[in-house]
Design a protein around this motif. Structure first.
Motif, mmCIF file in Angstrom:
data_model
loop_
_atom_site.group_PDB
_atom_site.id
_atom_site.type_symbol
_atom_site.label_atom_id
_atom_site.label_comp_id
_atom_site.label_asym_id
_atom_site.label_seq_id
_atom_site.Cartn_x
_atom_site.Cartn_y
_atom_site.Cartn_z
ATOM 1 N N GLN A 176 -8.806 -8.693 48.232
ATOM 2 C CA GLN A 176 -9.747 -8.965 49.037
ATOM 3 C C GLN A 176 -11.144 -8.680 48.602
ATOM 4 O O GLN A 176 -12.232 -9.326 48.812
ATOM 5 C CB GLN A 176 -9.613 -8.665 50.595
ATOM 6 C CG GLN A 176 -10.546 -9.122 51.564
ATOM 7 C CD GLN A 176 -10.026 -10.466 51.995
ATOM 8 O OE1 GLN A 176 -8.894 -10.939 51.821
ATOM 9 N NE2 GLN A 176 -10.965 -11.092 52.995
ATOM 10 N N GLN A 177 -11.328 -7.407 48.169
ATOM 11 C CA GLN A 177 -12.394 -6.887 47.738
ATOM 12 C C GLN A 177 -12.938 -7.373 46.510
ATOM 13 O O GLN A 177 -14.304 -7.864 46.389
ATOM 14 C CB GLN A 177 -12.184 -5.200 47.366
ATOM 15 C CG GLN A 177 -12.307 -4.280 48.376
ATOM 16 C CD GLN A 177 -11.859 -3.098 48.282
ATOM 17 O OE1 GLN A 177 -11.418 -2.840 47.080
ATOM 18 N NE2 GLN A 177 -11.258 -2.406 49.159
ATOM 19 N N GLU A 178 -11.886 -7.832 45.472
ATOM 20 C CA GLU A 178 -12.485 -8.572 44.341
ATOM 21 C C GLU A 178 -12.813 -10.059 44.639
ATOM 22 O O GLU A 178 -13.621 -10.410 43.854
ATOM 23 C CB GLU A 178 -11.392 -8.646 43.273
ATOM 24 C CG GLU A 178 -10.546 -7.319 42.718
ATOM 25 C CD GLU A 178 -11.701 -6.665 41.843
ATOM 26 O OE1 GLU A 178 -12.459 -7.297 40.956
ATOM 27 O OE2 GLU A 178 -12.243 -5.641 42.316
ATOM 28 N N TYR A 179 -12.173 -10.625 45.745
ATOM 29 C CA TYR A 179 -12.759 -11.972 46.124
ATOM 30 C C TYR A 179 -14.111 -11.823 46.654
ATOM 31 O O TYR A 179 -15.006 -12.747 46.318
ATOM 32 C CB TYR A 179 -11.960 -12.346 47.295
ATOM 33 C CG TYR A 179 -12.271 -13.490 48.048
ATOM 34 C CD1 TYR A 179 -12.622 -14.774 47.485
ATOM 35 C CD2 TYR A 179 -12.252 -13.426 49.351
ATOM 36 C CE1 TYR A 179 -13.152 -15.902 47.918
ATOM 37 C CE2 TYR A 179 -12.840 -14.740 50.089
ATOM 38 C CZ TYR A 179 -13.374 -15.763 49.579
ATOM 39 O OH TYR A 179 -13.730 -16.665 49.998
ATOM 40 N N GLN A 180 -14.453 -10.818 47.508
ATOM 41 C CA GLN A 180 -15.830 -10.482 48.023
ATOM 42 C C GLN A 180 -16.790 -10.431 46.902
ATOM 43 O O GLN A 180 -17.809 -10.529 47.150
ATOM 44 C CB GLN A 180 -15.673 -9.567 49.043
ATOM 45 C CG GLN A 180 -15.448 -10.205 50.430
ATOM 46 C CD GLN A 180 -14.842 -8.989 51.148
ATOM 47 O OE1 GLN A 180 -14.934 -7.871 51.072
ATOM 48 N NE2 GLN A 180 -14.238 -9.651 52.300
ATOM 49 N N LYS A 181 -16.511 -9.695 45.767
ATOM 50 C CA LYS A 181 -17.212 -9.652 44.615
ATOM 51 C C LYS A 181 -17.289 -10.654 43.721
ATOM 52 O O LYS A 181 -17.789 -10.597 42.623
ATOM 53 C CB LYS A 181 -16.636 -8.270 43.596
ATOM 54 C CG LYS A 181 -16.856 -7.097 44.053
ATOM 55 C CD LYS A 181 -16.535 -5.996 43.109
ATOM 56 C CE LYS A 181 -15.906 -4.622 43.852
ATOM 57 N NZ LYS A 181 -14.882 -4.019 42.812
ATOM 58 N N LYS A 182 -16.790 -11.940 44.311
ATOM 59 C CA LYS A 182 -16.495 -12.941 43.445
ATOM 60 C C LYS A 182 -15.928 -12.920 42.148
ATOM 61 O O LYS A 182 -16.017 -13.784 41.075
ATOM 62 C CB LYS A 182 -17.910 -13.706 43.238
ATOM 63 C CG LYS A 182 -18.818 -13.856 44.442
ATOM 64 C CD LYS A 182 -18.817 -15.176 45.086
ATOM 65 C CE LYS A 182 -19.607 -15.163 46.288
ATOM 66 N NZ LYS A 182 -18.785 -15.827 47.589
ATOM 67 N N LEU A 211 -12.715 -13.604 41.835
ATOM 68 C CA LEU A 211 -11.508 -14.688 41.745
ATOM 69 C C LEU A 211 -11.955 -15.520 42.816
ATOM 70 O O LEU A 211 -12.689 -15.482 44.047
ATOM 71 C CB LEU A 211 -10.419 -14.069 42.030
ATOM 72 C CG LEU A 211 -9.766 -13.711 43.510
ATOM 73 C CD1 LEU A 211 -8.167 -13.299 43.092
ATOM 74 C CD2 LEU A 211 -10.375 -12.409 43.689
ATOM 75 N N ASN A 212 -11.609 -16.672 42.800
ATOM 76 C CA ASN A 212 -11.834 -17.953 43.994
ATOM 77 C C ASN A 212 -10.672 -17.787 45.064
ATOM 78 O O ASN A 212 -9.880 -17.222 44.914
ATOM 79 C CB ASN A 212 -12.089 -19.239 43.243
ATOM 80 C CG ASN A 212 -10.731 -19.943 42.610
ATOM 81 O OD1 ASN A 212 -9.759 -19.646 43.303
ATOM 82 N ND2 ASN A 212 -10.909 -20.459 41.492
ATOM 83 N N GLU A 213 -11.153 -18.676 45.885
ATOM 84 C CA GLU A 213 -10.281 -18.742 47.360
ATOM 85 C C GLU A 213 -8.937 -19.034 46.946
ATOM 86 O O GLU A 213 -7.967 -18.373 47.597
ATOM 87 C CB GLU A 213 -10.940 -19.712 48.201
ATOM 88 C CG GLU A 213 -12.220 -19.071 48.792
ATOM 89 C CD GLU A 213 -13.245 -20.105 49.039
ATOM 90 O OE1 GLU A 213 -13.204 -21.457 48.287
ATOM 91 O OE2 GLU A 213 -13.729 -20.070 50.262
ATOM 92 N N TYR A 214 -8.609 -20.137 46.200
ATOM 93 C CA TYR A 214 -7.154 -20.578 45.759
ATOM 94 C C TYR A 214 -6.405 -19.691 45.363
ATOM 95 O O TYR A 214 -5.242 -19.562 45.440
ATOM 96 C CB TYR A 214 -7.342 -21.806 44.967
ATOM 97 C CG TYR A 214 -8.455 -22.648 45.411
ATOM 98 C CD1 TYR A 214 -8.167 -23.760 46.527
ATOM 99 C CD2 TYR A 214 -9.742 -22.440 44.903
ATOM 100 C CE1 TYR A 214 -9.260 -24.481 46.917
ATOM 101 C CE2 TYR A 214 -10.743 -23.365 45.367
ATOM 102 C CZ TYR A 214 -10.455 -24.278 46.310
ATOM 103 O OH TYR A 214 -11.683 -25.002 46.891
#
Lengths: 299, 299, 299, 299, 299
Positions: free
Chosen positions: B176-182, B184-187
């Motif tokens: 979730q943190q890495e996703y918020q740092k962009k 990795l993408n949502e998929y």
């Protein structure tokens, strides 16, 4: 460890194990064994006063192999129902657990109220398990749900015809609202909704097991075979072993009816019998797991 | 090759194979075989001094077919539990491996610290496997986890009631943190979260195997059958083969109780018995695989 | 047609079929049959000089039904392993084929170099199959991979501990790069990565079959039963059929040990035995399919 | 109703049912039955002129239980192949049907030409089914495909090595083109591509059934057992029932070889035998369904 | 509770249970039992006037084990068809239920008309279940559908060749329209379309069960075995038990033909026989569930 709160496999001394009357099928079968003992007694009596009741050829009337295979078939069917029920409940536990951490990690909290909503949603997961348990036992809403539900939900659920479906709809609504508040993205929404769908599939699977017995004609045919088999036994034996016929026939009828009794006992695993699934304990464990998880995250 | 670090099938000379006492069920069954030997001895003694203990008709008391089919049913049930446990652990290995390459390939690294976080996450995967192993053995956090965990996590885990669930939550938070740092993408996020869900499903599957023995009434009924079968044998045979009854009954009881003993031994495959799954080795192999992979990518 | 390159079912004349020594279990079992022939000869000899070796009652020592059911249980287990291995390789073929057309259709080509990369990626798919085959045979990188790999990859793979995992990572990297060049969209990326995950699951499934034999205690118990069964036979028969005991015991031992031999032969289906899966041919067929596909699209 | 166009279960009078030679295994087995009749005749002749050919003890040479269990094992294996083939074709029908309505509903039509393309794509679905049928029968492109294909495709397919794979690629290309014209969104594209992947998996499953017979050593071992069993029968019986041995041995050999013959007949269900799957009819039904659907939507 | 509206398992007194003629196979088998009674009578008559009809050796003509195993094989096949049918209908119920709450929760309502459309769509779900039921019974559109359908749909469906496929297309269109009105997002659209796909897969599964009987050669071979077995019985017995042969043969034929009759009865579970699936009740329950759900949400 949580793991110890459910059923644990312990091995008793093998000799004593065989005499654990309480868990054996003795309570279900002793009447039948007694009946055949009395019946054998009558045959022996007739034989001892000279009636020609002996009829050794009868031993091939029901081929043992056919009887044995049908008994095993019956046993297998019942056993599959039992394990399918167990797997479905295992799946319910897993899915509720996965929803727990996903709701906690994925849904953003912006206000303290958001966390409150979240905890309410996690409590709904426990309520779902309890509602499914009650549903499968033809019971409605119960007291143990009350502390986990808001007053509004508790009232609204009273008139619901299908508790788990209604609770699934509550959960779906919560996710939809959080999605509209932009607290989770579309993929996560869809993903969690699919988990709810799968939960409903599992509830449906339990209903299927509950409502579809094995076809009547099977169980009646097997009962007829068992009856003929045991009724015919004394005529075969009386000439050779005389009064020993009585214990012999009792034991055989105990053995074969015992196998049938086990099948009857476990084919509906959602009740409150000795050997049924420990649904009350499973629901408590789910509740415990979720409360621990909440506490641990808040620290 | 890594593949050699686990169990390997080797074929010994067929003749000697049959006498490998250590891996056979001899240690579990010799007491029972001895008991029936002594019992037979008593019957033979009574017979030799003229007591009328012979009772040949008893041979049909328990139809061999019924006994055989129940033994096979018992064997099948235990075997299915063993293989299901093996499949679940196989699935855990696969999913951890898939998470390994996906985390490495999919998550962008912008700073050296990002790579460090990544390696910490990969180490958490090994910890997940070890935690599951300990959880299934009712053990808590262990020393072998310490080098793979940050001090904070190590401390925090001490109070956790369900280690695998907590570690899954850590992994979910990292993603979730890495996703918020962009990074990795949502998929990809959703995709990896589903892998974590499936890991939790497998842990749940193992718990199910551990906590649900085969129904008590089955195992007791089988024990009763075996007991009656072996107790009745000497009465059948003593008249014909006299003192040979003793080895005969011992061997038969060894054979039939041996089949039951195997079932008992493998139906709970997560312990530390001879024939249980080599969970320690599997966890080491996972760790080895992940360390090799990291090394290989860095080159 | 490609379909003809693998194994084909042909029906020989039924009579001659029964004598195809080469494919039967004769080569594995004749030694045992000979041993029991000699053993029977000794018993017959002792009998003919008047030793009281006959012991007809022994026939019920091992109930045939128990032996039969255990043999079938053994056969089933081995057979399931064989078919699971076959299904996993079938799945590998399918997934590689699906990746083939998806990579070709979904990834946009903007420069001639893009097509070259694409063809390299398709070649990696064949390499994946070969690497899995070698991995399951505890072999490393082989010559047949060299023409399909770039020099860099060929060199880099030399030090890899787990070839399939490394190749999966290469494929993942290729897709990730194309995605960053905007040659495919996010859904297609995720979709193809899931196919790679499933490929790794299948590799893991094959490893599981390879590394987990059936529990030792089973195979030893069965060997003990077979040994007792065959050793006891001559004592039963010698009194009635005298010298005919020798061929009789040989044939019976051939039959029962034959069933065990088949199970031993097929339970590890990834080797190079007569009845193992034709992995070399399957890998060639995959390569052929992919080369044909490339040629056909370029036309 | 369409449902009537395929096979229908009708119950004939039970007595006459048993004599439906055409569908029974009589045509496959009568030669063997005749052979054993002649063989028995020779034995009887030798017996009647005083040769000592009787050998009653031989009855226990092959334990009936072992023979029975192996026959059932063979039957089960063949049966599973038959049903797996049926399920795969059922899945092909379902997936083609789902693609039908999804292509129709999801893809926007902006020009009349778009609808034409759509109808061409739906026709390709039927062609896919026919191509799979031909592929499984080692046949290439056939006349019945011509009206459903454009001239270009018909020509291009001539050189394809794997028809279904090529047609899947056409379908994938069509979807990709429509996606680039913005006639469907990315999710729907991915979704339909997954349906095509699953279709290819099913084709691969059929190939697997076709190309992997049950291991040779099994079928040969069973043939050897059957041969020994039937050859030994007359020696057992001739002393007791004399000339009746001839019909007796014929009937027994008919029964046991009949069971093997059924297994041989159904284990490869994709051919043109009496009891094979009605692939031609299934393909026609698919075509009919799709044409009806098109007509119904246009109204 | 809704759960009580379907079949409920009740336990009658075991003794009377065995004589429930109505649900037993008696009505299907008495003719055959009578036939063999008369046949035995003739044989007994011939024997009593001195014809040499006795032939005891015939007892081994059909090995009981082979007969027993084939009967069980037949029983298992039929049983699997029954349960697969039940599971498919269980799946239809689950999927319709999931579509119910997803349509209600996920699709935004902007005007009162939107809610009306939604309710129409939910009614279509019930119609889908009824249409599937009729389709499996080769019946077309029925009166019970009329109140749930708009006049236009009711008219349009009259000419449809495959009702469930057409209704699936209606549902797909509704979702597509709502999606174009932006009442639901792309993921939810795809997700619900997949549920519809799976519904069509289940309909296809039911069709497969209906249209593919077990291979003809099996059922005929079994019929031949049963016939030979029962015809041969009186010749075996007449010498020993004389007139008792008549009830004996009747009972044996009742038992073995009874097992076949059960298999015949349940292998096609979609009809209106006593032991078939209660499809009418299931459809009513679906309708009831959906109406309750709508009422409950509106409150």
């Amino acid at each position: 460890m949580k793991i110890n709160t459910l059923v644990i496999i312990k091995r008793k001394p093998w000799f004593r194990e065989a005499f654990r009357v309480k868990y054996s099928v003795f309570p279900d079968v002793w009447e039948k064994a007694l009946f055949f003992a009395i019946f054998s007694f009558v045959i022996c009596l007739l034989h001892s006063v000279g009636f020609p009741v002996q009829q050794p050829i009868l031993s091939s009337l029901i081929p043992t192999i056919v009887l044995g295979l049908l008994l095993v078939f019956r046993t297998n069917s019942a056993n599959e129902r039992f394990w399918e029920g167990r797997k479905l409940w295992g799946g319910i536990v897993n899915h509720l657990r996965n929803l727990t951490w996903q709701i906690w990690v994925n849904i953003k909290e912006e206000t303290p109220q958001d966390q409150e909503h979240k905890i309410n949603a996690l409590n709904l997961l426990t309520v779902f398990a309890i509602a499914t348990k009650n549903h499968l036992r033809s019971e409605g809403i119960s007291e143990e749900m009350r502390p986990l539900l808001s007053a509004y939900y508790y009232h609204h659920l009273q008139t619901s015809q299908h508790l788990p479906l209604q609770i699934a709809a509550y959960l779906g609504e919560y996710l939809q609202q959080e999605y509209q508040k932009k607290h989770l993205n579309e993929y996560q929404l869809t993903n969690m909704q699919q988990l709810i769908n799968q939960l409903m599939d599992m509830v449906g699977g339990c209903e299927r097991i509950l409502k579809t017995p094995i076809p009547n004609s099977y169980s009646i045919h097997l009962k007829q075979l068992l009856l003929i088999y045991c009724l015919v036994l004394p005529f075969q034996l009386v000439d050779q072993i005389e009064w020993w016929t009585i214990p012999f026939v009792s034991i055989v009828s105990y053995i074969v009816y015992g196998i049938e009794a086990i099948a009857l006992e476990i084919e509906n695993p959602f009740g409150r019998d000795r050997n049924d699934l420990p649904l009350d304990q499973i629901c408590q464990a789910i509740n415990q797991n979720i409360q621990d998880f909440i506490l641990n995250q808040k620290r």
